[in-house]
Structure formats: C-alpha cells, structure tokens
Scaffold this motif. Sequence first.
Motif, PDB file in Angstrom:
ATOM      1  N   SER A 218       0.841  -1.444  -0.217  1.00 18.17           N
ATOM      2  CA  SER A 218      -0.171   0.113   0.134  1.00 18.17           C
ATOM      3  C   SER A 218       1.633   0.916  -0.745  1.00 18.17           C
ATOM      4  CB  SER A 218      -0.899  -0.145   1.146  1.00 18.17           C
ATOM      5  OG  SER A 218      -2.045   0.894   1.107  1.00 18.17           O
ATOM      6  N   ASP A 219       2.061   0.893   0.342  1.00 21.07           N
ATOM      7  CA  ASP A 219       2.760   3.103   0.905  1.00 21.07           C
ATOM      8  C   ASP A 219       3.148   2.555  -0.278  1.00 21.07           C
ATOM      9  OD1 ASP A 219       1.475   3.131   3.626  1.00 21.07           O
ATOM     10  OD2 ASP A 219       4.331   2.053   4.376  1.00 21.07           O
ATOM     11  N   TYR A 221       2.328   1.762  -3.370  1.00 22.75           N
ATOM     12  CA  TYR A 221       1.586   2.611  -4.737  1.00 22.75           C
ATOM     13  C   TYR A 221       0.642   3.526  -4.466  1.00 22.75           C
ATOM     14  CZ  TYR A 221       2.197  -2.227  -7.262  1.00 22.75           C
ATOM     15  OH  TYR A 221       2.383  -3.692  -8.187  1.00 22.75           O
ATOM     16  N   ASN A 222       0.632   4.204  -2.952  1.00 22.82           N
ATOM     17  CA  ASN A 222       0.405   5.349  -2.479  1.00 22.82           C
ATOM     18  C   ASN A 222       0.819   6.459  -2.415  1.00 22.82           C
ATOM     19  OD1 ASN A 222      -2.429   3.919  -2.622  1.00 22.82           O
ATOM     20  ND2 ASN A 222      -2.497   2.949  -0.883  1.00 22.82           N
ATOM     21  N   ASN A 223       2.703   6.606  -2.107  1.00 22.74           N
ATOM     22  CA  ASN A 223       3.435   7.201  -1.838  1.00 22.74           C
ATOM     23  C   ASN A 223       3.514   8.199  -2.344  1.00 22.74           C
ATOM     24  OD1 ASN A 223       5.767   8.280  -0.757  1.00 22.74           O
ATOM     25  ND2 ASN A 223       7.470   7.137  -2.106  1.00 22.74           N
ATOM     26  N   ASP A 224       2.899   8.290  -4.457  1.00 21.05           N
ATOM     27  CA  ASP A 224       3.112   9.515  -4.650  1.00 21.05           C
ATOM     28  C   ASP A 224       2.072   9.242  -5.415  1.00 21.05           C
ATOM     29  OD1 ASP A 224       3.094  12.635  -5.486  1.00 21.05           O
ATOM     30  OD2 ASP A 224       5.266  12.530  -6.487  1.00 21.05           O
ATOM     31  N   PRO A 225       1.148   9.213  -5.600  1.00 21.40           N
ATOM     32  CA  PRO A 225      -0.656   9.387  -5.886  1.00 21.40           C
ATOM     33  C   PRO A 225      -0.352  10.444  -7.870  1.00 21.40           C
ATOM     34  CG  PRO A 225      -1.741  10.315  -4.078  1.00 21.40           C
ATOM     35  CD  PRO A 225       0.073   9.938  -4.055  1.00 21.40           C
ATOM     36  N   TYR A 226      -0.198  10.893  -7.443  1.00 18.41           N
ATOM     37  CA  TYR A 226      -0.151  12.506  -8.306  1.00 18.41           C
ATOM     38  C   TYR A 226       0.533  11.829  -9.554  1.00 18.41           C
ATOM     39  CZ  TYR A 226       0.018  16.572 -11.496  1.00 18.41           C
ATOM     40  OH  TYR A 226      -0.194  16.973 -12.424  1.00 18.41           O
ATOM     41  N   ARG A 228       2.570   9.118 -10.210  1.00 14.58           N
ATOM     42  CA  ARG A 228       2.153   8.109 -10.531  1.00 14.58           C
ATOM     43  C   ARG A 228       0.479   7.761 -11.653  1.00 14.58           C
ATOM     44  NH1 ARG A 228       5.501   4.281  -8.485  1.00 14.58           N
ATOM     45  NH2 ARG A 228       5.787   4.214  -6.323  1.00 14.58           N
ATOM     46  N   SER A 229       0.425   8.461 -11.208  1.00 21.24           N
ATOM     47  CA  SER A 229      -1.114   8.591 -12.129  1.00 21.24           C
ATOM     48  C   SER A 229      -0.533   9.571 -14.071  1.00 21.24           C
ATOM     49  CB  SER A 229      -1.635   9.655 -11.549  1.00 21.24           C
ATOM     50  OG  SER A 229      -3.576   9.673 -12.307  1.00 21.24           O
TER      51      SER A 229
END
Length: 334
Positions: A218-219, A221-226, A228-229
């Motif tokens: 979870s960390d 994939y959700n470290n920097d969501p912008y 990665r998106s």
Amino acid sequence: MGRLLPQEVHHVVRLLQGASAHSTHSVTSVSLQCKASPTKESGFRSSQCLGFNKYYPPDYDGEKHKSLNAYRGKHALGDRARKLDKGILITRFELPFNIWCGTCNNHIGMGVRYNAEKKKVGMYYSTPIYSFRCKCHLCDGWFEIQTDPKNTRYVVVSGARQKDEEWNPEENGGFAIHDTENNSATTDPLIALEKSTDAHKHLTNVQIPRLESLQDLSDHYNNDPYARSAIVRKHFRAEKRVEAAKRADDDRIKGRYGLPETLKLVEDSDEARNEAREEWERGRRHLEEQSSIRKARLSSSAGPNPAASLRERVLGNMYNSKLVEKRVRKLGVR
C-alpha cells in the motif's frame, strides 16, 4: 318534476364552483349527481352531491391538508389506530400454542385469533420485544403474551398459563437447541494451552507477515499518487497516438487495394515477412502438384498415341507373317 328552491340552487352552484377551482391544483375532479326527492315542506329536498371516486370538499386544500385522512382527522388504519397515541396498535394475533385462561380456567386452542393490542415493551440488543394483550372470548379476562428474541419463542406474561408440550433433548441424552447460557464445564488445561500456543504461532508466522506485506504494498503504490498517475496517463497517451497512426496506415492500404474494412492487417516485421514467404512457397508447391496431377489425368483420358499404336500394329503384322511362312515351309517339306 318540480323546481328547486333558490337556496338549493345557490348551494349547488357553490359546490360546482369549488370543484372547478380545485381541479386546477391537480385534485381529482368531482362528478356530481344531484338527486331530488319530494318533501312536505318544499316539495323537494336539497340535492345530494355524490362523487364517483372520492369527494373533495370545496374547502379542501392539497398543500394544507395533504390527504383526505388529514382533512377529516382520521388515521389511514382507521379504528385500529384509535390507541396509537399510547403506542398501541390493534392487530390480528394468532395463539402460537395451547393455553388455559387464568380468569375462567377454560382451555384455548392453538390458532385462535384475537384483536390484540400490540405494544413495544423493550429491546433485546437491536431486536424489539412486543407485547400482545388479548381479551378472552369466553370471559372478560385479559391475558398478555410477549416475544422472546433471546430464545426465539413466545412467553405468557400474565392472565393465562401455557400448556407444556415441549420436549427437552437434554433430558434424553441430546444437546440443547437454544443454549444461551455459558458453558460452565471445565476444559482440559493442556488442550487450552495447546490452542493458545497454536494461535500465537499462527499470529506470528502468518498473520503479522501478511499484514506487513500488505502495508508495504500500500505504501509503495500510494506514496505519490499524482506522480504515478501522471506517468500512467503519459504512457496511455503515447500508446494511443501509436495506435491511431497504425489505424490510419491500415485504412490507407485497405482503401488503395480495395480490401474489406473487417480485414485485420499484420504488422510489418521480419517474422511476418518470413511467414509470408514460407506460405507462398507452400502454396506454389501445392499448385505445381495439382497441375501435374491434372496433366496426368488429361493424358490418360485422351487414349494412346496414334503413331505408337500404328507402329505396334505393323510390327505385330510382320511377326504374324513370319510365323505363317515358317509353317508353310514345314508343311511343304513334309
């Protein structure tokens, strides 16, 4: 037929005006039937205006009264809700078991129905407990039955006594169906220790590592969501441009050679070229084999060569003439 009095005509006109005025507020229009009957005083009684469906009086206001029940001050359930202000609703209740009335001591069979006073008397966790108060049909006594959500049954509270017809499986070597009490039997301490040890091992070796891996994932994939998106969207846009260019090239080739639109073209590559060359060679060999077989069939169906047949016929005649000469010579010698 006689005439109506002026007062009666004025009353009918007012009713008609009220019905037409309220029809603009989407209220059901009233179809009136005016009936007149002779009387001794005036010869005719005032007309009775009746509605075919529902009668909406002239002073009825849909926004103010909301419904005809509210206008008349009645409940939708009618007489069943006469004690609703006390939290009591009249409902039809059927006896779930046989009882004896406590007042007249008469037997009342299971399935007899009463107009019972239903009331909420408590809660068992989130399940309400209801009370049904019934009046005996054989006397003036009242008895009360309540629900028991804890044991999923009905119990007689007052005014009667239940006929005991239940079979207890515990008394016959079985297990209790509704065992709501805590099990007071002593357990083996070694078995309890073994279970606790196994549970601790499972927690340490399986559950904790699994939770840690899920947390790390979870960390990650959700470290920097912008960011990665943005990377994913950039990749998708590049693929979309490549697919659009490829589709345009395919459409241009199909239009040039008149190919059907449903035909799927293969991407140009060395592997595709080699496969096409092998397929062409295979088709060529197959065509040559078919042509050779066709020629053999045509030659066999056309018959033998005329020159060869004539030569064979001449040679056969010469051979036969020589045999004849030899036989003649032999006969002459004899």
